[in-house]
Write an enzyme that holds these catalytic residues in place. Structure first.
Site, PDB file in Angstrom:
ATOM      1  N   HIS A 106      -1.724  48.319  51.497  1.00  0.00           N
ATOM      2  CA  HIS A 106      -0.656  48.515  50.670  1.00  0.00           C
ATOM      3  C   HIS A 106      -0.163  49.821  50.749  1.00  0.00           C
ATOM      4  CE1 HIS A 106       1.774  47.932  47.147  1.00  0.00           C
ATOM      5  NE2 HIS A 106       1.492  48.997  46.794  1.00  0.00           N
TER       6      HIS A 106
ATOM      7  N   ILE B 127       2.099  36.149  47.220  1.00  0.00           N
ATOM      8  CA  ILE B 127       0.933  36.242  46.360  1.00  0.00           C
ATOM      9  C   ILE B 127       0.088  35.052  46.648  1.00  0.00           C
ATOM     10  CG2 ILE B 127      -0.069  36.326  44.034  1.00  0.00           C
ATOM     11  CD1 ILE B 127       1.652  38.756  44.561  1.00  0.00           C
TER      12      ILE B 127
ATOM     13  N   ASP C 260      -7.974  40.296  44.458  1.00  0.00           N
ATOM     14  CA  ASP C 260      -8.342  39.657  43.534  1.00  0.00           C
ATOM     15  C   ASP C 260      -7.145  38.798  43.056  1.00  0.00           C
ATOM     16  OD1 ASP C 260      -6.820  41.208  41.818  1.00  0.00           O
ATOM     17  OD2 ASP C 260      -8.486  42.115  41.248  1.00  0.00           O
TER      18      ASP C 260
ATOM     19  N   ARG D  31       3.204  25.628  46.033  1.00  0.00           N
ATOM     20  CA  ARG D  31       2.572  26.854  46.498  1.00  0.00           C
ATOM     21  C   ARG D  31       1.252  26.551  46.770  1.00  0.00           C
ATOM     22  NH1 ARG D  31       3.790  32.856  46.444  1.00  0.00           N
ATOM     23  NH2 ARG D  31       5.830  32.193  46.160  1.00  0.00           N
TER      24      ARG D  31
ATOM     25  N   ASN E  35      -6.414  43.729  51.801  1.00  0.00           N
ATOM     26  CA  ASN E  35      -5.040  43.681  51.984  1.00  0.00           C
ATOM     27  C   ASN E  35      -4.880  45.224  52.096  1.00  0.00           C
ATOM     28  OD1 ASN E  35      -2.234  43.485  51.622  1.00  0.00           O
ATOM     29  ND2 ASN E  35      -2.425  44.282  49.512  1.00  0.00           N
TER      30      ASN E  35
HETATM   31  C1  GRF Z   1       2.860  47.684  55.455  1.00  0.00           C
HETATM   32  O1  GRF Z   1       3.602  49.022  55.141  1.00  0.00           O
HETATM   33  C2  GRF Z   1       1.786  46.935  54.336  1.00  0.00           C
HETATM   34  O2  GRF Z   1       1.264  48.138  53.539  1.00  0.00           O
HETATM   35  C3  GRF Z   1       2.725  46.243  53.557  1.00  0.00           C
HETATM   36  O3  GRF Z   1       3.762  45.834  54.488  1.00  0.00           O
HETATM   37  C4  GRF Z   1       3.914  46.448  55.483  1.00  0.00           C
HETATM   38  C5  GRF Z   1       3.669  45.841  56.756  1.00  0.00           C
HETATM   39  O4  GRF Z   1       4.102  46.362  57.909  1.00  0.00           O
HETATM   40  N1  GRF Z   1       1.993  45.456  52.779  1.00  0.00           N
HETATM   41  P1  GRF Z   1       3.771  45.692  59.438  1.00  0.00           P
HETATM   42  O5  GRF Z   1       4.240  44.372  59.180  1.00  0.00           O
HETATM   43  O6  GRF Z   1       2.433  45.526  59.538  1.00  0.00           O
HETATM   44  O7  GRF Z   1       4.396  46.443  60.295  1.00  0.00           O
END
Ligand code: GRF
Length: 179
Positions: free
Chosen positions: A99, A82, A131, A55, A97
């Site tokens: 989320h 990750i 991080d 990785r 990121n």
């Molecule tokens: C999103 O909900 C993001 O928060 C999560 O993965 C999803 C990605 O969706 N980490 P897309 O590929 O941008 O449609």
């Protein structure tokens, strides 16, 4: 200049491009990621784990490729691996990121299902600086998303993504302006 990492459908990548942010290159851990097929006029590359001994080596190659494209800020838009400390060191405090939860609640790859299973009334979306932890790091922007009766993982995720598509470009723009 922004480099975007994707693994999935790429709707957040699309939102960044439509917001006219300076996206310079797109990379993925999956050659078959539908997100890559959205790109016509930008350099793209895939870095499959199976093609590298470790990785660390994969992330080093991906990081060097991004640097060679002139990337200074990396945005994870649905990137599902990750990142290694070696990769983060190439872009210190410059990896963001998005989320699908109100972090620090519900980190990890199954955040939407986990929120439904926990019976929360409010889910959310968060943009944060990455991080070495899992979905940890300083929060830049966050917004609540209601959970409605009868929601499924798909319906809730769709509602969260609508917010992400607004929140992510805004957070990236503010981050770039502050640099
Ligand atoms: C999103 O909900 C993001 O928060 C999560 O993965 C999803 C990605 O969706 N980490 P897309 O590929 O941008 O449609």
């Amino acid at each position: 200049m922004i480099g975007v990492l994707v693994s999935g459908t790429g709707t957040n990548l699309q939102a960044l491009i439509e917001a006219k942010l300076p996206v310079r290159a797109v990379a993925s851990n999956k050659q078959s990621a539908p997100a890559l097929a959205r790109i016509r006029d930008l350099p793209t590359a895939s870095f499959e784990l199976r093609d590298f001994e470790s990785r660390e080596q994969r992330d080093a190659a991906m990081g060097e490729w991004l640097l060679a494209q002139g990337v200074e800020v990396v945005v994870l838009a649905g990137y599902m691996h990750i990142l290694t400390p070696g990769f983060l060191a190439l872009f210190p405090q410059r990896v963001l990121n998005v989320h699908p939860s109100l972090l620090p609640g519900f980190p990890g790859a199954h955040a939407v299902a986990d929120q439904l299973a926990a019976g929360v009334r409010e889910a959310g979306a968060t943009v944060h600086v990455v991080d070495e932890g899992v979905d940890s790091g300083p929060i830049l922007l966050q917004e609540r998303v209601p959970v409605l009766p009868g929601d499924t993982e798909d319906s809730l995720h769709a509602r969260i993504k609508e917010v992400e598509h607004r929140l992510l470009p805004l957070a990236v723009e503010e981050f770039l302006c502050a640099r």
